[in-house]
Design an enzyme around this catalytic site. Sequence first.
Site, PDB file in Angstrom:
ATOM      1  N   TYR A  98      -8.350 -27.966 -13.901  1.00 28.46           N
ATOM      2  CA  TYR A  98      -7.962 -26.600 -13.548  1.00 28.46           C
ATOM      3  C   TYR A  98      -6.470 -26.460 -13.789  1.00 28.46           C
ATOM      4  CZ  TYR A  98      -6.906 -22.398 -10.870  1.00 28.46           C
ATOM      5  OH  TYR A  98      -6.456 -21.158 -10.495  1.00 28.46           O
ATOM      6  N   GLU A 186      -4.663 -18.319 -16.321  1.00 27.54           N
ATOM      7  CA  GLU A 186      -5.505 -19.393 -15.784  1.00 27.54           C
ATOM      8  C   GLU A 186      -6.451 -19.925 -16.844  1.00 27.54           C
ATOM      9  OE1 GLU A 186      -7.732 -19.245 -11.745  1.00 27.54           O
ATOM     10  OE2 GLU A 186      -9.242 -18.743 -13.254  1.00 27.54           O
TER      11      GLU A 186
END
Length: 373
Positions: A98, A186
């Site tokens: 992530y 992201e």
Amino acid sequence: MKLFEFQAKEAFAESGIPIPKGVLATSVDEVLQAAKTTGYPCVLKSQVLRGGRGKAGLIQLVKSEAEAKEKATTLFASEHNVRRILVEEAVNIAQEIYMAITLDPVTAQAMIISSAEGGVEIEKLAVEDPDKLVQVKVDLDWGLMQHHVNEVVFGLGLSGDQAKAVGGVLRNLFKTFRKYGAELAEINPLFITKEGAVVAGDGKLIIDDNLGDADGKYPKTREYYDTDTEYEAALEGIPYLQFDGDISLMCAGAGLTTTVFDLINYAGGKVANYLEFGGPNYKKAREAMQLCLKNKCKVILVVTFGTIARADVMAQGLVEAINELKPNVPIVTCIRGTNEEEAIATLKAAGLDPLSETEEAVQRAVDIAAGRA
């Protein structure tokens, strides 16, 4: 404005971030043609502005033309208003990471958030196991430096070629973040493949309407918004959120609007919409009321506290809006601030009953909506 995944990945690719081979399709036939380009197996990714697409069945792995046709037909016919599908090659995944960059509102710095556990709900991980998050703050005046990159990649337990590759993605993600004036950039997950490459498996980019997209690359269109009313508000530049209650809000000041929202809930009422027409929009009473009237509301509650946004100007605009639009629901007003004496006189002359206390105005609106007044 939140971009679709395919748009975020276009922005990532422009900055040098590797992305899977993919083709955008708008019909079942185009999906089948795209799959010939990517090859099988491939992934059908519905382009909708919502999280949890995998759990909702909006992302499907297909291994044949027949399966692609079946899945694409189902996706386009789903209740999620799927108009486009991104067809991407399947990746041999060895590890998922992530990686995100957002803004820290306390320090006004960029915040890098990363975890060796990609593909997870990061909010849940932050609560249940925060030690698995690597967080690094970056001064926006100085920009991303090597020691920031080192903190992230070493914090993820990476070394050698993997550390170098992931560090390169981080630098390019920061480049994207700054270029678009983003609120969030992201990648979840960032794949490390079995071949040792790094690839952005997914992409999310939320750009600040006041800072980003100066070249008009991502104009506001209806597909970015859940309702026609939200889209119309965006075109007017009026902050607006749609809810399912029966009390429409017209407030000046984001903090005041949020406070009134809470007061209505505490008093047992339900808000139909959040609408803030202060700041540069304080002369847009007619446009604001027009948006409120598109709701199935039982009352419109107008609460303002104007300093630079003058109370008398907002009151005059409100009266003009009432005369023009002729609303079929009661209007409750509490307009305070600069030149409020003139504002009160204007409202009374129009047959309104201006109140001086926000809590009283909220309670009256709640009582009207409940049929008690």
